[in-house]
Design a protein around this motif. Structure first.
Motif, PDB file in Angstrom:
ATOM      1  N   ILE A   4       0.788  -1.109  -0.092  1.00  0.00           N
ATOM      2  CA  ILE A   4      -0.025   0.061  -0.029  1.00  0.00           C
ATOM      3  C   ILE A   4       0.906   1.150  -0.112  1.00  0.00           C
ATOM      4  CG2 ILE A   4      -1.628   1.227   1.374  1.00  0.00           C
ATOM      5  CD1 ILE A   4      -2.924  -1.312   2.142  1.00  0.00           C
ATOM      6  N   THR A 255      -4.926   5.902  -3.154  1.00  0.00           N
ATOM      7  CA  THR A 255      -4.572   4.540  -3.149  1.00  0.00           C
ATOM      8  C   THR A 255      -5.545   3.704  -2.541  1.00  0.00           C
ATOM      9  OG1 THR A 255      -2.277   5.140  -2.750  1.00  0.00           O
ATOM     10  CG2 THR A 255      -2.755   2.941  -2.149  1.00  0.00           C
ATOM     11  N   PHE A 256      -6.269   4.170  -1.425  1.00  0.00           N
ATOM     12  CA  PHE A 256      -7.421   3.491  -0.983  1.00  0.00           C
ATOM     13  C   PHE A 256      -8.582   3.235  -2.151  1.00  0.00           C
ATOM     14  CE2 PHE A 256      -6.265   5.153   3.434  1.00  0.00           C
ATOM     15  CZ  PHE A 256      -5.719   4.048   3.871  1.00  0.00           C
ATOM     16  N   SER A 259      -7.671   0.452  -4.413  1.00  0.00           N
ATOM     17  CA  SER A 259      -7.637  -0.830  -3.422  1.00  0.00           C
ATOM     18  C   SER A 259      -9.230  -1.281  -3.380  1.00  0.00           C
ATOM     19  CB  SER A 259      -7.081  -0.763  -1.917  1.00  0.00           C
ATOM     20  OG  SER A 259      -5.923  -0.276  -2.000  1.00  0.00           O
TER      21      SER A 259
END
Length: 297
Positions: A4, A255-256, A259
């Motif tokens: 991550i 990034t979340f 994801s």
């Protein structure tokens, strides 16, 4: 977790580059709304040049060229002609949105996405020194060259604004234009330099977006990162380190978003996540500043 953070570093890079470039104009008293348009034009020209030449280096040079042209246009209307920076910047952004879509259709006969095996992107670098350090290697190794350039530019930006003559002139122009004129500083020249510096940073940001991993161009692929970069500048209180830190925080939000795409979550909801991060952080900073002013009063 390491994966991550590795992704966050990659995702942060275009935001951080645009923000560090915008920091020069911010310090010079220029609200550079055109960061978005500079990035988008650079991303487009980088892909097109790579498509026709197969050279990432020429793609970067072409991105520099088109971004500098956009910077000169913005400077002419905003600085020389004393236009409203917000209006001029929005006009640049809207033009960039339209002209890239138009050229995409005229030159390639397609709409939406330009993707081809002819487009040669930037390959990740395995840094031998980092490769030997546990954890650090997982986060900072195997990134494209522009990611490492962004770290170098963070240092250069800090030193330039804090410890050089040109940096002093930029800060004086932004803080007190009349005082700058009184001591013989050419205000317009300094502001032009600031905008052109931000253009170069945005060129790297745009190329990083289009040639960093996917090697393609998508209409409006900057996705308001230019405005997120402005939020990073104000959140970081106009400092290089603070600007990069908040760029990274906003990069974590994106990034979340990436994801969550593997889960059964509506795409429209996922796309709001980076902006939710921006709103929450700006709200928190606003509340904190209000408390500080209240204590001071």
């Amino acid at each position: 977790m390491m994966e991550i953070l590795h992704t966050a570093i990659r995702v942060t890079t275009p935001i951080a580059l645009a923000a560090l470039g915008g920091l020069f104009t911010h310090k010079a008293g220029v609200l550079n709304i055109a960061l978005e348009g500079m990035m988008l034009m650079a991303a487009f020209m980088g892909v097109v040049t790579s498509y026709f030449t197969g050279s990432p280096l020429l793609a970067i040079m072409a991105a520099f060229g088109v971004s500098l042209i956009i910077g000169l246009i913005f400077s002419f209307f905003g600085i020389t002609l004393k236009g409203n920076f917000i209006i001029v910047g929005l006009a640049v952004n809207m033009t960039a949105y339209g002209i890239t879509a138009f050229w995409l259709q005229q030159w390639f006969g397609i709409r939406g996405i330009l993707s081809s095996d002819k487009i040669i992107g930037l390959d990740p670098i395995d840094v031998p020194i980092l490769n030997k350090i546990p954890i650090i290697s997982d986060i900072f190794n195997n990134h494209t060259p522009i990611v490492y350039v962004s770290f170098l530019l963070l240092l250069i930006t800090y030193i330039t604004l804090k410890h050089t003559k040109i940096g002093l002139h930029i800060r004086v122009v932004g803080e007190n234009e009349n005082a700058a004129k009184a001591v013989g500083i050419k205000v317009n020249k300094i502001r032009y330099i600031s905008v052109l510096l931000s253009s170069l940073y945005c060129a790297l940001a745009g190329v990083n977006l289009s040639l960093e991993s996917l090697n393609l161009f998508v209409e409006k692929m900057t996705a308001e990162r230019g405005f997120i970069a402005l939020a990073a500048i104000f959140s970081g209180k106009g400092t290089a380190l603070g600007t990069y830190l908040f760029s990274f925080i906003f990069g974590l939000g994106e990034t979340f978003q990436i994801s969550l795409q593997i889960f059964d979550v509506p795409g429209s909801l996922i796309q709001t996540i980076p902006f939710i991060f921006v709103i929450i952080i700006l709200t928190f900073i606003g509340i904190k500043n209000k408390k500080i002013r209240s204590k001071g009063g």
